[in-house]
Design an enzyme around this catalytic site. Structure first.
Site, PDB file in Angstrom:
ATOM      1  NE  ARG A   1      -5.329  -8.730   5.510  1.00 51.43           N
ATOM      2  CZ  ARG A   1      -5.901  -7.732   4.880  1.00 51.43           C
ATOM      3  NH1 ARG A   1      -6.475  -7.928   3.714  1.00 51.43           N
ATOM      4  NH2 ARG A   1      -5.893  -6.507   5.367  1.00 51.43           N
TER       5      ARG A   1
ATOM      6  CB  VAL B   1     -11.763  -6.790   1.236  1.00 48.81           C
ATOM      7  CG1 VAL B   1     -13.200  -6.562   0.816  1.00 48.81           C
ATOM      8  CG2 VAL B   1     -11.669  -7.146   2.709  1.00 48.81           C
TER       9      VAL B   1
ATOM     10  CD  GLU C   1      -2.967  -1.022   2.319  1.00 48.64           C
ATOM     11  OE1 GLU C   1      -4.022  -1.631   2.141  1.00 48.64           O
ATOM     12  OE2 GLU C   1      -2.751  -0.323   3.329  1.00 48.64           O
TER      13      GLU C   1
HETATM   14  P1  ADP Z   1      -4.643   0.186   8.519  1.00 49.21           P
HETATM   15  O1  ADP Z   1      -3.595  -0.859   8.599  1.00 49.21           O
HETATM   16  O2  ADP Z   1      -5.335   0.417   9.809  1.00 49.21           O
HETATM   17  O3  ADP Z   1      -5.585  -0.033   7.359  1.00 49.21           O
HETATM   18  P2  ADP Z   1      -3.033   2.071   6.982  1.00 49.21           P
HETATM   19  O4  ADP Z   1      -1.657   2.394   7.421  1.00 49.21           O
HETATM   20  O5  ADP Z   1      -3.166   1.095   5.864  1.00 49.21           O
HETATM   21  O6  ADP Z   1      -3.884   1.561   8.248  1.00 49.21           O
HETATM   22  O7  ADP Z   1      -3.796   3.406   6.603  1.00 49.21           O
HETATM   23  C1  ADP Z   1      -5.175   3.406   6.322  1.00 49.21           C
HETATM   24  C2  ADP Z   1      -5.563   4.752   5.746  1.00 49.21           C
HETATM   25  O8  ADP Z   1      -5.275   5.796   6.699  1.00 49.21           O
HETATM   26  C3  ADP Z   1      -4.810   5.158   4.496  1.00 49.21           C
HETATM   27  O9  ADP Z   1      -5.365   4.624   3.326  1.00 49.21           O
HETATM   28  C4  ADP Z   1      -4.961   6.672   4.538  1.00 49.21           C
HETATM   29  O10 ADP Z   1      -6.227   7.092   4.118  1.00 49.21           O
HETATM   30  C5  ADP Z   1      -4.831   6.954   6.032  1.00 49.21           C
HETATM   31  N1  ADP Z   1      -3.414   7.233   6.368  1.00 49.21           N
HETATM   32  C6  ADP Z   1      -2.521   6.376   6.907  1.00 49.21           C
HETATM   33  N2  ADP Z   1      -1.322   6.983   7.068  1.00 49.21           N
HETATM   34  C7  ADP Z   1      -1.453   8.233   6.609  1.00 49.21           C
HETATM   35  C8  ADP Z   1      -0.576   9.366   6.485  1.00 49.21           C
HETATM   36  N3  ADP Z   1       0.694   9.327   6.895  1.00 49.21           N
HETATM   37  N4  ADP Z   1      -1.068  10.500   5.942  1.00 49.21           N
HETATM   38  C9  ADP Z   1      -2.357  10.573   5.524  1.00 49.21           C
HETATM   39  N5  ADP Z   1      -3.239   9.568   5.630  1.00 49.21           N
HETATM   40  C10 ADP Z   1      -2.794   8.409   6.171  1.00 49.21           C
END
Ligand code: ADP
Length: 464
Positions: free
Chosen positions: A292, A295, A275
């Protein structure tokens, strides 16, 4: 190839995996909780074992019960799906020690990528860009203030073991940072059993772009291009599309190469997702890897023609990737997915479990619906609120949107509240149509929409 697989999950993904096994001539074992006795995945499997009561801790997270079910039924492998034990390195290890193949990556890869700080460090060492931020868990408020000052506000506090959009706090100033730190640590401890949090720069209007990875045990590794998951509510995905309307071929090539580099950092084998956040200036940064099946894997299947679940099973069985050369991976048309959740979008997406009395599933050309519900099905309060994934495929984005609008019109799920109405609203939005959305899209359109809809439901309630 395996002769029998236990599917350690429920709902639509358990069905999806069981269907893949059937097509591959592999026998299946379903596990289920007392609440899921009437679920379609139980009936579709060749054998089914009840493993405990409705709460997940007593059933789908109950490792001894699941391993016992696997041993009694004498399976060769376990497919964990997503959620529950899919990213539990300990579970993967136990499977290995019981001579049961875990259909997923190595426990070591799960462990590194499951800790977001360790993951950041592992990929950074391999030259993958990460969002600016601290390299270590925050010990106290002085350290938090120091890190935030260095990377400049706004910042985001994130749980090292975080997932599902939980344990994150956006902070625009010092006061907020100090007050949010303790809450974030407590929340991380109670949600993930690990209070470690770190701080990174909060990007203000990014897009969420992720790359699907497939890797076999012979060193072949490819990506199946990207998915755009920018439409989110509370940092959780709501609508996804493939390919991203914001990624051109030049950027796709570059991001894809970086994604492969990130997966190679942990010698990744099987299906996984890298991601990224794509900033307004076209720069992209790794945020995490999901070790994994996702979805939203189905939209990648629609545009590439590659069955990701079957690839996972083949890889685990020691076979080679079906397409091993990156430039041979097809990419055709456009696919979109609307997550259908039993939630009330007009009321901050509060879960709305309950019995479905009336149900009509959409169909026709260009429609794929992965769901386990039917008329008479009761959505349990014990599990995730997602009750289906409505996917459409068209020759281009406009066609995929048009088919989705038509499919959403056909969809009847009553009387529980679902995300169907908010999806209709998203698809109508000029910002979405022009592909100008960023991750703050839902809060921006929701205010006005939910006021209107909450009022309507209040009026309806008064009329009763
Ligand atoms: P999780 O593992 O809980 O899904 P993620 O790290 O994948 O968390 O982040 C989920 C969402 O949170 C991202 O798609 C984005 O929308 C927001 N997000 C996470 N980190 C940042 C960041 N540094 N700046 C802006 N938005 C963020």
């Amino acid at each position: 190839m395996f002769s029998k697989i236990l599917v350690a999950n429920r709902g639509e993904i358990a069905l999806r995996i069981t269907r893949a096994c059937k097509e591959m001539g592999v026998r299946t074992v379903a596990i289920y909780s007392e609440a899921d006795a009437e679920s379609p995945h139980v009936h579709l499997a060749d054998e089914a074992i009840c493993i405990g009561k409705a709460p997940s801790a007593q059933s789908y997270l109950n490792i001894p019960a699941i391993i016992s079910a696997a041993e009694i039924t004498d399976v060769d492998a376990i497919h964990p799906g997503y959620g529950f034990l899919a990213e539990n390195a300990h579970f993967a290890e136990i499977c290995g020690s019981c001579q049961i193949k875990f259909i997923g990556p190595s426990p070591q890869a799960i462990r590194v990528m499951g800790d977001k700080m360790a993951a950041r460090e592992a990929v950074r060492k391999c030259g993958v860009p990460i969002v600016a931020g601290g390299q270590e868990a925050i010990k106290d408020k002085e350290e938090a203030l120091r890190v935030a000052k260095k990377i400049k506000y706004p910042v985001i506090i994130k749980a090292a073991a975080g997932g599902g959009g939980r344990g994150m706090r956006v902070c625009h100033n010092e006061v907020r940072l100090v007050s949010a730190l303790m809450t974030a640590q407590h929340e991380a401890e109670s949600a993930f059993g690990n209070s470690a949090v770190y701080i990174e720069k909060y990007l203000e209007k990014p897009k969420h772009i992720e790359f699907q990875i497939l890797a076999d045990s012979y060193g072949h590794i490819t990506h199946l291009y990207e998915r755009d998951c920018t439409i989110q509510r509370r940092h959780q995905k709501l609508l996804e599309e493939a390919p991203s309307p914001s990624v051109d071929w030049k950027l796709r090539k570059k991001m894809g190469e970086v994604a492969i580099k990130a997966a190679k950092a942990v010698n990744y084998v099987n299906a996984g997702t890298i991601e990224f956040l794509l900033d307004t200036d076209g720069k992209f940064y790794f945020i995490e890897m999901n070790t994994r099946v996702q979805v939203e894997h189905g939209i990648t299947e629609l545009v590439t023609g590659i069955d990701i679940v079957k690839e996972q099973i083949r890889i685990a069985a020691g076979e080679k990737l079906s397409i091993r050369k990156q430039d041979k991976i097809p990419l055709k048309g456009h696919a979109m997915e609307c997550r259908i959740n039993a939630e009330d979008p007009a009321n901050d997406f509060t879960p709305c479990p309950g019995k479905i009395e009336r149900y009509n599933a959409p169909g026709g050309p260009g429609v794929r619906l992965d769901s386990h519900v039917y008329a008479g099905y009761t959505v349990s309060p014990h599990y995730d609120s997602m009750i289906g994934k409505l996917m459409t495929f068209g020759r281009n984005r406009g066609e995929a949107i048009g088919i989705m609008q038509r499919a959403l019109e056909e969809f009847i799920i009553e009387p529980i509240k679902t995300t169907v109405p908010i999806h209709k609203e998203i698809l109508k939005s000029p910002i979405f149509r022009r592909a100008q959305m960023t991750t703050d899209f839902i809060p921006r359109i929701l205010g006005e929409w939910s006021d209107k809809n909450a009022d309507e439901s209040k009026i309806a309630a008064l009329k009763k």
